[in-house]
Design a protein around this motif. Structure first.
Motif, short mmCIF file in Angstrom:
data_model
loop_
_atom_site.label_atom_id
_atom_site.label_comp_id
_atom_site.label_asym_id
_atom_site.label_seq_id
_atom_site.Cartn_x
_atom_site.Cartn_y
_atom_site.Cartn_z
N LYS A 51 19.39 -23.66 7.09
CA LYS A 51 20.42 -23.28 8.07
C LYS A 51 20.25 -24.07 9.36
O LYS A 51 21.22 -24.59 9.92
CB LYS A 51 20.35 -21.78 8.34
N ALA A 52 19.01 -24.18 9.84
CA ALA A 52 18.76 -24.90 11.09
C ALA A 52 19.12 -26.38 10.96
O ALA A 52 19.74 -26.96 11.86
CB ALA A 52 17.30 -24.75 11.51
N ALA A 109 21.22 -27.68 8.78
CA ALA A 109 22.67 -27.78 8.60
C ALA A 109 23.37 -27.74 9.95
O ALA A 109 24.31 -28.51 10.20
CB ALA A 109 23.17 -26.66 7.69
N GLU A 110 22.90 -26.87 10.84
CA GLU A 110 23.49 -26.79 12.18
C GLU A 110 23.18 -28.05 12.99
O GLU A 110 24.05 -28.61 13.66
CB GLU A 110 22.99 -25.55 12.91
N GLU A 111 21.93 -28.51 12.92
CA GLU A 111 21.52 -29.70 13.69
C GLU A 111 22.32 -30.93 13.29
O GLU A 111 22.74 -31.70 14.14
CB GLU A 111 20.03 -29.95 13.48
N TYR A 112 22.51 -31.12 11.99
CA TYR A 112 23.21 -32.30 11.50
C TYR A 112 24.70 -32.07 11.26
O TYR A 112 25.40 -32.99 10.85
CB TYR A 112 22.54 -32.81 10.21
N GLN A 113 25.13 -30.86 11.49
CA GLN A 113 26.54 -30.47 11.31
C GLN A 113 27.03 -30.84 9.90
O GLN A 113 28.02 -31.54 9.71
CB GLN A 113 27.41 -31.11 12.38
N ALA A 134 25.12 -26.61 3.86
CA ALA A 134 23.79 -26.27 3.36
C ALA A 134 23.44 -27.08 2.11
O ALA A 134 22.29 -27.48 1.91
CB ALA A 134 23.70 -24.77 3.06
#
Length: 109
Positions: free
Chosen positions: A36-37, A39-43, A46
């Motif tokens: 999740k982290a 996925a958010e960092e790299y936009q 998942a």
């Protein structure tokens, strides 16, 4: 188009993690951020992160424990250390050869 733009999103994650391992920012045993982290960092989705982690496992750079996450392998850290040592030896050799070349150039003048 730059190399970064030509890379698939999962490849960018793989390359970034490899770079962090090589520079020692992620030493052996260090926990990789969760799906999740990342996925958010790299936009990214998942599934993209999962593909990157699969690739990192296949390369022997990380290992995963169900429910605990992914971690940098000892093998990856050893590779990073040996790469850094090889780079240091090459730099020393280049310095030595540069000094010899300068010496030869001075003699010929």
């Amino acid at each position: 188009m730059t190399n970064a733009e030509a890379m698939q999103p999962y490849q960018r994650i793989v390359q970034d993690v490899r770079d962090q391992i090589a520079t020692g920012r992620l030493p052996a045993g260090a926990k990789i951020p969760g799906i999740k982290a990342l996925a958010e960092e790299y936009q990214v989705a998942a599934g993209t992160v999962q593909r990157a982690l699969t690739e990192l496992r296949a390369l022997g750079l990380v290992y995963s424990h169900q429910g605990r996450g992914s971690f940098v392998s000892e093998q990856a850290s050893a590779k990073a250390d040996s790469t850094a040592d090889a780079i240091r030896r090459l730099e020393e050799r280049v310095d030595e050869l540069t000094a010899r070349l300068e010496s030869l150039e001075q003699r010929s003048n």
